[in-house]
Scaffold this active site. Structure first.
Site, PDB file in Angstrom:
ATOM      1  N   GLY A  21       0.821  -1.205   0.000  1.00 10.58           N
ATOM      2  CA  GLY A  21       0.000   0.000   0.000  1.00 10.58           C
ATOM      3  C   GLY A  21       0.851   1.250   0.000  1.00 10.58           C
ATOM      4  N   GLY A  23       0.703   5.714   0.661  1.00 10.32           N
ATOM      5  CA  GLY A  23      -0.027   6.859   1.182  1.00 10.32           C
ATOM      6  C   GLY A  23       0.798   8.107   1.015  1.00 10.32           C
ATOM      7  CG  MET A  25       2.146  10.920   6.080  1.00  5.25           C
ATOM      8  SD  MET A  25       3.046  12.484   5.980  1.00  5.25           S
ATOM      9  CE  MET A  25       4.352  12.195   7.163  1.00  5.25           C
ATOM     10  N   GLY A  26       4.119   7.759   3.054  1.00  7.88           N
ATOM     11  CA  GLY A  26       5.071   6.687   2.814  1.00  7.88           C
ATOM     12  C   GLY A  26       4.398   5.485   2.206  1.00  7.88           C
ATOM     13  CD  GLN A  27       7.151   3.052  -1.028  1.00  9.26           C
ATOM     14  OE1 GLN A  27       6.473   3.566  -1.905  1.00  9.26           O
ATOM     15  NE2 GLN A  27       8.378   2.614  -1.244  1.00  9.26           N
ATOM     16  CE  LYS A  44       2.444   4.534   7.537  1.00 12.72           C
ATOM     17  NZ  LYS A  44       1.179   4.977   8.202  1.00 12.72           N
ATOM     18  CG  ASP A 147      -7.534  10.172   8.284  1.00 21.80           C
ATOM     19  OD1 ASP A 147      -8.508  10.751   7.751  1.00 21.80           O
ATOM     20  OD2 ASP A 147      -6.570   9.735   7.644  1.00 21.80           O
TER      21      ASP A 147
END
Length: 499
Positions: A21, A23, A25-27, A44, A147
């Site tokens: 995945g 996002g 902010m990162g992966q 992550k 969130d």
């Protein structure tokens, strides 16, 4: 095309595989934990383009919050490790969850009520854990997720629970010890007005997001539609636009009024108008769910988008009353578990044989359920039901479940899914037919315990030679519990009588 980091070994332990995945902010990578036999985990990373000390600190805090919460609740993703690679890039390691997000599960259409209630119960339990707080430096600090949205909820298949729901991504979570405004952070479509303002938040900001998500789960649509899908557009909608009513959505829905009310309360523009806690939301949803056959009526109405009458009630009672004492069981004062099929589901029941006089004494009383568990040397559960009139007149009915046998494992699964059970009573002096049934409920706090014990038992080895030892331990614990349990029941009865 494979990622450039495929096969890379982190800290001589985690071998990176494919990207699971991405996002802002990162992966997240799927990886093998080579130290523990190649078990699959999720790793992550922070994005290199986002790296600075402030982001590093927030990333470490995300890992810490998730680790502490994951130990308290099975409905929050578990974090197992934290570190930095040889290029000083921070990462943390989570359990690998193979499933689908709530966003994928919804498919932009109304969700059947049984599934809605099951998912929401688990989401609320996860959020409840965060809002109750975690201990940091000796102080308990509440956590506001900030969130809550369908893509941050994952559903995975589970042998015991059927579908296990977990809350993900505490990357922008707020610790309530941080009492100063932090500016806007979140996903605009699901943010409360005060969150859009960048104000100091409490748990009611998450409850607003929960309300938006519940409306979407029930209708397949968002309750607000901004003029433009921009921050300003959503800001105006959350502050000034009245959410759609349930009657405005495309699908024709037959929803309980109380359900529509609680969703609308959660979406109130000001925090003081919302439920004060997610526990309050959970209690209301549980009460609505327990109304007979509303869920089935709603599921049927979705087939043709027409409202249909609810099916006949009392079918569970009728089926239970048809029960016949098994020929392979002795006619004696014994107790054993049994599963009864009902409308493509199963009902957890406890079959009991007592004297007719005792049955008449307790048949109109509400049963009280208590559970004791031992995980070693062999996982077993004591399901104790007490029928109570006075301190001198009560009957305790112990039922032992071997959680490595199908009947024990399945009974525990059904208890956690339904939160209810039936006592099926037979008379010693009568024939083989059931005399009466008594309905019982499992309190919410105990459902959470049962779920945790269920998962623990799955990970425990089957040591059938040690069953007697586990049963002996449970019996000893029961003996020490009896006086406390009777005293507790006496207080409850006295309090009800005073009211």
């Amino acid at each position: 095309m494979r990622d450039e980091y495929y096969g890379r070994l982190l800290v001589q332990r985690y071998q990176l595989l494919e990207i699971a995945g991405k996002g802002s902010m990162g992966q997240v990578y799927q990886a093998k934990d080579t130290l523990l036999g190649g078990v699959i985990v999720a790793v992550k990373f922070l994005s290199r383009s986002k790296i600075n000390q402030r982001v590093r600190d927030r990333f470490m805090r995300e890992a810490t919050i998730s680790a502490l919460l994951g130990e308290k609740s099975i409905h929050i993703v578990k974090v197992r490790d934290y570190g930095v690679d040889d290029e000083e890039m921070p990462f943390y390691v989570m359990e690998f969850l193979k499933g689908e997000s709530l966003k994928e599960a919804m498919q932009n259409k109304p969700m059947p009520l049984p599934k809605f209630f099951s998912f929401m119960r688990q989401i609320c339990l996860g959020l409840q854990c965060a809002h109750d707080g975690i201990e940091i430096d000796g102080n308990v600090t509440q956590v506001v997720h900030r969130d809550i949205k369908p893509s941050n909820i994952i559903i995975i298949k589970d042998a015991t629970l059927g579908e296990l729901v977990k809350v993900l991504d505490f990357g922008i979570a707020l610790l309530k010890s941080d009492d100063s405004p932090t500016g806007f952070m979140g996903t605009p479509a699901y943010c409360s007005p005060e969150q859009m303002d960048g104000k100091t938040l409490d748990n009611r900001a998450d409850i607003y997001s929960l309300g938006i998500m519940m409306f979407q789960m029930l209708t397949g649509e968002l309750p607000l539609k901004p003029k433009a899908s921009s921050f300003e557009g959503w800001f105006q909608s959350h502050h000034y636009q009245t959410p759609k009513s349930f009657s405005e959505v495309k699908a024709r829905l037959d929803l309980p009024p109380a359900l529509m009310d609680i969703v609308n309360q959660c979406m109130a523009k000001t925090a003081v108008q919302r439920p004060s806690s997610v526990t309050e939301v959970l209690n209301v949803l549980t009460q609505i769910e327990q109304v007979p056959d509303r869920s089935a009526a709603f599921s049927n109405s979705l087939v043709s988008n027409e409202v249909r009458p609810a099916p006949q009630t009392n079918t569970i009672e009728a089926i239970c009353l048809q029960s016949v004492w098994p020929k392979d069981k002795p006619r004696a004062e014994i107790v054993f578990p049994q599963l009864i099929e009902h409308q493509n589901t199963e009902l957890a029941t406890m079959w009991i044989m007592l004297s007719r006089s005792e049955i008449e004494k307790y048949r109109n009383n509400k049963p009280h359920a208590q559970f004791l568990f031992v995980g070693a040397p062999h996982p077993m559960l004591l399901w104790l039901t007490t029928l109570y009139q006075t301190e001198q007149q009560h009957r305790m009915l112990p039922c032992y479940l071997d959680l490595k046998k199908p009947i024990g494992e399945k009974t525990l699964q059904v208890l956690t899914q339904t939160g209810s059970y039936r006592l099926i009573l037979f008379a010693l002096e009568g024939d083989e037919r059931c005399v009466c049934t008594i309905e019982g409920k499992v309190p919410l706090r105990k459902i959470q315990l049962l779920k945790e014990w269920s998962l623990e038992s799955q990970n425990s080895p089957a040591t059938h030679g040690q069953i007697k030892e586990s049963k002996r331990s449970l019996k000893e614990e029961l003996e020490s519990l009896k006086p406390k349990l009777v005293a507790s029941l006496q207080r409850q009865i006295s309090k009800k009588n005073l009211n």
